[in-house]
Design a protein around this motif. Structure first.
Motif, PDB file in Angstrom:
ATOM      1  N   SER A  93       0.469  -0.945  -0.034  1.00 59.12           N
ATOM      2  CA  SER A  93       0.471   0.089   0.110  1.00 59.12           C
ATOM      3  C   SER A  93       1.173   1.125   0.374  1.00 59.12           C
ATOM      4  N   ASP A 112      -3.155  -1.794   4.742  1.00 62.64           N
ATOM      5  CA  ASP A 112      -2.955  -0.371   4.591  1.00 62.64           C
ATOM      6  C   ASP A 112      -2.681   0.424   4.854  1.00 62.64           C
ATOM      7  N   GLU A 158      -9.791  -1.462   4.191  1.00 64.89           N
ATOM      8  CA  GLU A 158      -9.117  -1.619   3.157  1.00 64.89           C
ATOM      9  C   GLU A 158      -8.420  -2.933   3.246  1.00 64.89           C
ATOM     10  N   LYS A 162      -8.402  -5.723   0.604  1.00 68.28           N
ATOM     11  CA  LYS A 162      -7.223  -6.428  -0.151  1.00 68.28           C
ATOM     12  C   LYS A 162      -7.180  -8.049   0.875  1.00 68.28           C
ATOM     13  N   GLY A 167     -10.062  -5.337  -3.220  1.00 68.62           N
ATOM     14  CA  GLY A 167     -10.462  -3.739  -3.062  1.00 68.62           C
ATOM     15  C   GLY A 167     -11.400  -2.668  -2.516  1.00 68.62           C
ATOM     16  N   LEU A 168     -11.411  -1.721  -2.873  1.00 69.74           N
ATOM     17  CA  LEU A 168     -13.239  -0.743  -2.383  1.00 69.74           C
ATOM     18  C   LEU A 168     -13.836  -1.866  -3.593  1.00 69.74           C
ATOM     19  N   ALA A 172     -17.641  -0.953   0.794  1.00 63.63           N
ATOM     20  CA  ALA A 172     -16.126  -0.747   2.414  1.00 63.63           C
ATOM     21  C   ALA A 172     -17.231  -0.721   3.279  1.00 63.63           C
TER      22      ALA A 172
END
Length: 219
Positions: A93, A112, A158, A162, A167-168, A172
Motif C-alpha cells: 500500500s 493499508d 481497506e 485486500k 479492494g474498494l 467498504a
C-alpha cells in the motif's frame, strides 16, 4: 523513517518506509512497471508508485534471500501474486511518499497505510461506513481523536477488502469493524468476514500515518 519492519506473532512479516528518508532512485523492475509508471504525470506520483513496489520486493528478498528479483503481479480484481512462489501471500500500500508491505508464508494478508491529513470525513463515511461506524467516529472525542478514529476505520476496511482480493470495489460498507478498534481501545482484534476469521492489527507508522494489517491462516 527509512525502512522499518517486524513480524507479528504467528502472523505476517511487514515493512513500512518513507521514501523521503531513502537516498536512492526507484527504477521500474520490469516492462509492466515501466509502462504503468509512464502513465503517471507527476514525478512524485511515479516515485511513490515505484517506491511501494520496491518496498514489497525488499521485504520479499529479506525474508527469502534465495529468490532472484521478485516479479510482482497485481490485478484490479484479485489478490497480487508472486509467480515464482505461489504459496506466498503478499500485499502492499502507499499514501504519498509512505508505503507499507506485508508477506505471509500462507493464508491471506492485506495491508493499508494512509497519511493522516485533516479532512471533512462526513462524505467519505456516508459512502463507506455503516451508521454505527460513522457514529463511532463522531463520538471519538475532539477533532484530532475523530480523525484518528476515521483513519483506523478506513485502513481496517481497506486491509480486509485486500484480503478478499477485491479492494474498494468490494464495497467498504460490507466490512464491519468493531467499535473498540475504531476508538483505539484495542490495537489487535479478530473479526469474521465471509466465513473467514481475520486478525486486525495496527502497525506503528509514526505520528503522521495510520497502518492496519489484516491476515488469516485460512485461504
Amino acid at each position: 523513517m527509512k525502512v522499518k519492519g517486524g513480524s507479528l506473532a504467528a502472523g505476517p512479516d511487514w515493512a513500512i518506509s518513507d521514501r523521503r528518508g531513502i537516498q536512492r532512485v526507484f527504477d521500474p523492475a520490469d516492462a509492466v512497471e515501466k509502462s504503468r509508471a509512464s502513465k503517471l504525470r507527476r514525478g512524485e506520483d511515479v516515485a511513490d508508485f515505484l517506491h511501494a513496489r520496491w518496498l514489497m520486493r525488499h521485504l520479499i528478498q529479506q525474508r527469502r534471500p534465495q529468490m532472484e528479483t521478485p516479479v510482482l503481479q497485481s490485478y484490479d480484481d484479485a489478490r497480487p501474486e508472486l509467480p515464482r512462489a505461489p504459496d506466498v501471500a503478499l500485499s502492499w500500500s502507499k499514501s504519498g511518499p509512505v508505503a507499507a508491505a506485508a508477506l505471509s508464508g500462507g493464508g491471506i494478508v492485506g495491508i493499508d497505510i494512509e497519511r493522516v491529513i485533516a479532512r471533512d470525513t462526513g462524505a467519505v463515511l456516508t459512502m463507506t461506513a455503516s451508521g454505527t461506524e460513522a457514529a463511532a467516529v463522531a463520538s471519538a472525542g475532539n477533532e484530532t481523536a475523530q480523525l484518528a478514529a476515521f483513519y483506523r476505520l478506513w485502513t481496517a476496511k481497506e486491509a480486509v477488502l485486500k484480503c478478499r482480493g477485491e479492494g474498494l470495489r468490494g464495497g467498504a460498507k460490507s466490512v464491519e469493524i468493531p467499535l473498540a478498534f475504531i476508538h483505539g481501545r484495542a490495537d489487535t482484534i479478530t473479526i469474521h468476514d465471509r466465513g473467514v476469521s481475520l486478525a486486525l492489527s495496527v502497525i506503528d507508522a509514526g505520528p503522521d500515518a495510520v497502518c492496519t494489517l489484516a491476515f488469516s491462516a485460512q485461504k
